[in-house]
Design an enzyme around this catalytic site. Sequence first.
Site, PDB file in Angstrom:
ATOM      1  N   LYS A 191       0.854  -1.190   0.000  1.00  0.00           N
ATOM      2  CA  LYS A 191       0.000   0.000   0.000  1.00  0.00           C
ATOM      3  C   LYS A 191       0.892   1.243   0.000  1.00  0.00           C
ATOM      4  O   LYS A 191       1.763   1.403   0.880  1.00  0.00           O
ATOM      5  CB  LYS A 191      -0.903  -0.032   1.240  1.00  0.00           C
ATOM      6  CG  LYS A 191      -2.237   0.641   1.061  1.00  0.00           C
ATOM      7  CD  LYS A 191      -3.131   0.323   2.257  1.00  0.00           C
ATOM      8  CE  LYS A 191      -4.449   1.038   2.177  1.00  0.00           C
ATOM      9  NZ  LYS A 191      -5.232   0.872   3.406  1.00  0.00           N
TER      10      LYS A 191
HETATM   11  O1  G3P Z   1      -8.002   1.879   5.277  1.00  0.00           O
HETATM   12  C1  G3P Z   1      -8.416   3.036   4.630  1.00  0.00           C
HETATM   13  C2  G3P Z   1      -9.820   3.498   4.880  1.00  0.00           C
HETATM   14  O2  G3P Z   1     -10.723   2.470   4.662  1.00  0.00           O
HETATM   15  C3  G3P Z   1      -9.999   4.251   6.165  1.00  0.00           C
HETATM   16  O3  G3P Z   1     -11.322   4.267   6.601  1.00  0.00           O
HETATM   17  O4  G3P Z   1     -13.013   4.631   8.358  1.00  0.00           O
HETATM   18  O5  G3P Z   1     -10.651   5.407   8.745  1.00  0.00           O
HETATM   19  O6  G3P Z   1     -12.136   6.581   7.123  1.00  0.00           O
HETATM   20  P1  G3P Z   1     -11.811   5.277   7.774  1.00  0.00           P
END
Ligand code: G3P
Length: 218
Positions: free
Chosen positions: A87
């Site tokens: 990533k």
């Molecule tokens: O892993 C990346 C993304 O899915 C983050 O999600 O919920 O932290 O905005 P969130």
Amino acid sequence: MKFFIDTANLAEIQEAHDFGVLDGVTTNPSLMAKEGIKGKDNVFKHYKAICNIVDGDVSAEVIATDFEGMIREGEELAELDEKIVVKIPMIRDGVKALKYFSEKGIRTNCTLIFSAGQALLAAKAGASYVSPFIGRLDDTGYDGIDLIEQIRTIFDNYGFDTEILAASIRNPIHIIKCAEIGADVMTGPLSAILSLLKHPLTDSGLKQFLADHAKVNA
Ligand code: G3P
């Protein structure tokens, strides 16, 4: 549509795997920190433990933000397990790193995508996945779903095989809208996946079926 779970919690990954619809896992440095995983050896061991549970891709994020550092870290991560997808953040050196890994046959997931232009750049550099963050865009007053639609159109126009991994999923509507548009993958918490189960007519219908069965079989 592939279902990935966005967590570094082994119990939750196991539960999602056992549920039977899990295609992969995404992690990020915040999710690893949430599990209290620190130090390179422990982080690598944890990625290996995730790979041992899941039958599918496991995104592991680099911490470096310079080209050489991302290459070094990404190559080490990729060597851990064939399920690992490196990533890489959407920054200038990140785009260079995507190109490097694509030429080496190492799969990548370009993260922190908030615009169609960023997704286009990542696809041109050979990213295997792009991760547009829907929920975080919604939080700022933009429609994250519109971005998925734009990226789908652009990738289809030019035949990019980069997969759209809709990230930062918060609810079942996000998942359904992404599926309608044709996002290749969604990643979110197990709760968002499980929320697809729910419908009040299913609950009342089952209650009635069981009551009718009990009446006759009493
Ligand atoms: O892993 C990346 C993304 O899915 C983050 O999600 O919920 O932290 O905005 P969130």
